[in-house]
Motif scaffolding. Sequence first.
Motif, mmCIF file in Angstrom:
data_model
loop_
_atom_site.group_PDB
_atom_site.id
_atom_site.type_symbol
_atom_site.label_atom_id
_atom_site.label_comp_id
_atom_site.label_asym_id
_atom_site.label_seq_id
_atom_site.Cartn_x
_atom_site.Cartn_y
_atom_site.Cartn_z
ATOM 1 N N ASN A 332 0.836 -1.216 0.000
ATOM 2 C CA ASN A 332 0.000 0.000 0.000
ATOM 3 C C ASN A 332 0.863 1.255 0.000
ATOM 4 O O ASN A 332 0.559 2.232 -0.676
ATOM 5 N N LYS A 333 1.969 1.197 0.763
ATOM 6 C CA LYS A 333 2.866 2.348 0.810
ATOM 7 C C LYS A 333 3.483 2.593 -0.574
ATOM 8 O O LYS A 333 3.494 3.716 -1.081
ATOM 9 N N ALA A 334 3.941 1.505 -1.209
ATOM 10 C CA ALA A 334 4.560 1.653 -2.535
ATOM 11 C C ALA A 334 3.508 2.086 -3.560
ATOM 12 O O ALA A 334 3.798 2.874 -4.462
ATOM 13 N N ARG A 335 2.289 1.605 -3.426
ATOM 14 C CA ARG A 335 1.216 1.974 -4.354
ATOM 15 C C ARG A 335 0.918 3.474 -4.280
ATOM 16 O O ARG A 335 0.655 4.128 -5.285
ATOM 17 N N ALA A 336 1.000 4.008 -3.064
ATOM 18 C CA ALA A 336 0.684 5.426 -2.872
ATOM 19 C C ALA A 336 1.686 6.319 -3.613
ATOM 20 O O ALA A 336 1.364 7.440 -3.990
ATOM 21 N N ASP A 365 5.119 0.250 -10.863
ATOM 22 C CA ASP A 365 5.281 1.379 -11.790
ATOM 23 C C ASP A 365 5.066 0.985 -13.251
ATOM 24 O O ASP A 365 4.969 1.848 -14.119
ATOM 25 N N MET A 366 5.044 -0.325 -13.523
ATOM 26 C CA MET A 366 4.961 -0.779 -14.914
ATOM 27 C C MET A 366 3.586 -0.461 -15.511
ATOM 28 O O MET A 366 2.562 -0.888 -14.970
ATOM 29 N N ARG A 367 3.572 0.286 -16.630
ATOM 30 C CA ARG A 367 2.297 0.657 -17.243
ATOM 31 C C ARG A 367 1.542 -0.594 -17.697
ATOM 32 O O ARG A 367 2.124 -1.533 -18.234
ATOM 33 N N THR A 372 -3.516 -7.171 -8.502
ATOM 34 C CA THR A 372 -4.179 -6.898 -7.227
ATOM 35 C C THR A 372 -3.163 -7.009 -6.091
ATOM 36 O O THR A 372 -2.095 -7.602 -6.255
ATOM 37 N N ASN A 373 -3.530 -6.472 -4.944
ATOM 38 C CA ASN A 373 -2.656 -6.614 -3.771
ATOM 39 C C ASN A 373 -2.398 -8.087 -3.466
ATOM 40 O O ASN A 373 -1.297 -8.473 -3.090
ATOM 41 N N LEU A 374 -3.429 -8.913 -3.660
ATOM 42 C CA LEU A 374 -3.290 -10.332 -3.329
ATOM 43 C C LEU A 374 -2.250 -10.992 -4.241
ATOM 44 O O LEU A 374 -1.375 -11.733 -3.776
ATOM 45 N N GLN A 375 -2.338 -10.698 -5.553
ATOM 46 C CA GLN A 375 -1.385 -11.306 -6.480
ATOM 47 C C GLN A 375 0.036 -10.820 -6.181
ATOM 48 O O GLN A 375 0.978 -11.608 -6.162
ATOM 49 N N LEU A 376 0.164 -9.506 -5.907
ATOM 50 C CA LEU A 376 1.495 -8.980 -5.588
ATOM 51 C C LEU A 376 2.051 -9.633 -4.327
ATOM 52 O O LEU A 376 3.222 -9.998 -4.254
#
Length: 631
Positions: A332-336, A365-367, A372-376
Motif C-alpha cells: 500500500n505504501k509503494a502503491r501510494a 510502476d509498470m504501465r 491486485t494486492n493479493l497477487q502482488l
Amino acid sequence: MSLTCCTPIQAARPPLPVQSLGALRSSFADLSSFKVHKAQASRRRVVARRASTAVHASEALNLVKNVALFFTPGALLTAYAWFVLGKGNLADGLSRLLTVLSQGYLNPNTGGENIPVTEGELSDLAGDQPLFVNLFNFFIECGGVYKLAFGPKCFIVVSDPVVFRHILRENAFNYDKGVLAEILEPIMGKGLIPADLETWKPRRRAIQPAFHMAYINSMVQMFNDCAMKTSTKLERLTADPSKTAVVDMEKEFYNLALDIIGVGVFNYDFDSVNSESPIIDAVYGLLKECEHRSTFYLPYWNLPLANVVVPRQRKFSADIKFVNDELDVLINKARANRTVDDIEALQNRNYDEVSDPSLLRFLLDMRGEDATNLQLRDDLMTMLIAGHETTAAVLTWALFGFAMHPEIQEAVVSEIDEILGDRKPTYDDLAALENTRLLCAESLRLYPQPPVLIRRALEDDVLPGGLNGDPNGYPIDKGTDLFLSVWNLHRSPYLWDNAEEFDLGRFKRPNTNEDFNGAWAGYDPEKMGQLYPNEYTSDFAYVPFGGGPRKCIGDQFAFLEATSALAVLLRRYHFELATTPEEVGRAFGASIHTENGLKMKITRREGTQPAGFSGGVSTAAAAPGCPAAAA
Ligand code: HEM
C-alpha cells in the motif's frame, strides 16, 4: 551394500567407477540393512524391506504423536489402518489411511507398465537419510526412470538428462507443479512457483522484465554492502586476538540472505544480521514450515482443525497472518507513490539515483500492470522464500567445500586478492572471479537446493527411455506424479567423472558419455557465456536453477549475491572447520540444511580491511538498508 542389479538393462550399464562406489558405500552405509529380492516377472520389481524393528517402533511413535493428536477416533482408525489395510507397520498403515482420507484416492494409475518398479512401505524410506538420498540408491539399482511405489502413492523418479530435458523444456507445458503446488499454496498462494499454467503465463511475463541489467547492477552494490555488514560483524567477533572466534556461518548466511532478499524484493531492511524482531521470527517460522511440509510424508495440515489443534500449525497461521499484514502495508505504501511508466523507460532509469530499486516498485510502476494486492503479495512471498534459503544453502556448502580443500583455498583467495583486493566489486569484477563462481557452481552440483523438482502430467505423455532405458520410451498417464531428482543427476556416475568429489576444475573440462548414442550432448565449457554452467552447457545434466520456461527467475541475482558475499568474506578472514566434516555431512543427510550449523573458527587475514571497502571503484550509493561502505 546389499543392493544388486538384476535386469538385462541394468547388467548392460557400465560399471561404476571404483571411487564412486567407495563414496557410495560410506554415504549409504546405513542402508545396508535393505534387502533386495529379484523377481523375474514381466514387470521388473525391486522390493526393499527395512529390517530394523527398532527404527519401525520410533517412526511409528513419531507419526502417532504427530497425527493421533488431532485424529479424533484415533484408536479405531489406527486399528483400521494397521490391521485392515494390511502390510507394513503402524506408521505404514497410518500413512496409507491418512493419505487416502486427505487426498481422496488410492494408488492412482501412472501408466508406464514397462517402467522398473521400486516397491515397499513408507518405513522403508523413513530411515536416517532424507528421501532424496535414498532415491539415489534406487537410481543406481533401477535406472534413470523408475517407479517409486512406497505407501499409498506412486511417483516416477527421473535421474536422466534426456528425460529431464523432455519434461522441463521439450514438453514443459504438459506439466504443472502437482503435489508441490498443493503443499505451497497456503503459503505462496498463486505466486510463480506453485502457480497453475494459466496464472503463471501472464505473471512470468510481467515479472521477468523487472530483473533487467540496471536492476542487477544496482543489486550488486547492495550485495556488497550487505556482505560488508556481515564482515563488520565478524570483525567485532574476532576483535580479541587472545580468543578463538567460533561462529555458526550457516546462521550468518541465513541472516545475510534474508537481509538481501528483503531489500531486493520489496525494499525492506530486516537487519537480521544485527538484530532480532517479530517479523524475522515470523519469516523464519514460514521458511521452516515450507521445509517441514515439503519433506513430511503426510499432508496432515489439510485435515479439519489441524490449524487449531496442532501447535506448529497454530504458529504457522499466526506467522502467515503477521507476514501478510506486513506485506500489505509495504504494498500500500509503494502503491501510494506510484509513478507509472513504460517498461523500457523504467529499465533505463538511472539506478544510482533511484531510492527504491526493488522489484515491488518496478511491478507497481509498470504501465498496464494492474496486479491486485493479493497477487502482488503472493509474488513477493514466493520470491522471499525462493530467494532466501536457496542462496544461504549455496553459501554454506561453498564455504564447507572451501574449508575442506586447501588447494581450492589457494586458488580462490589468490584470485580475489589479485582482481579485487579490498575494492568494492562491480558486476564485471564478479564475472572475472572465475574460481569463486566455480566454487558456488560445484556446491550447487553436490548440494542442490532444491534437491528434487516436482511435476504432474496434465495429459498423457511418452517419456524418453534415457540411458539404457526402453528405446520405445515410457508411456505415462495424465495425473502421473514425477520427482525429477536433481541430486541424482548431479551425482550421476554416468554423467560426471568422480561424481562424489568436490572438484573446482570440473566445469572447465568437456565431458561426454558415448553410451547415450548421441541422445545426450555432454558438457561443453565452450558454451559457458554466462556466469555459471547451466542446462545449455550441460544438455540438462546440471540444472541447479531448473530449465525451460519455469527456470528460476532469480538465477543471476542469486549467483552474483553468493559470489559477492564469498569475495568479501574470503578476502578478509581465514575459515577453519570447528567440527568434524563427518558431523557436517551427517547433518546434511538429516535435513536440507545443516542441522548443527556450520561452525567455523575465524581469524582475520592480515593486511586486509575487514570493516569497509577501499579504492574508489564504485560510485554507487550504499544500498538502502545496508551501511555505506567506507571509501
Ligand atoms: C542459489 C539460489 C537459488 C536456487 C538454487 C534456485 C533454484 C530454483 C529452481 C531449481 C527453480 C525451478 C523450480 C521448478 O522447476 O520446479 C526455481 C524457480 C524459481 N525461483 Fe529460484 N533459486 C534460487 C534463487 C532465487 C532467487 C534469489 C529468486 C528471487 C529473487 C528466485 C525466484 C524463483 C522463482 C520466482 C521461481 C519460479 C519460476 C517460475 O516458475 O516461473 N530464486 N528456483
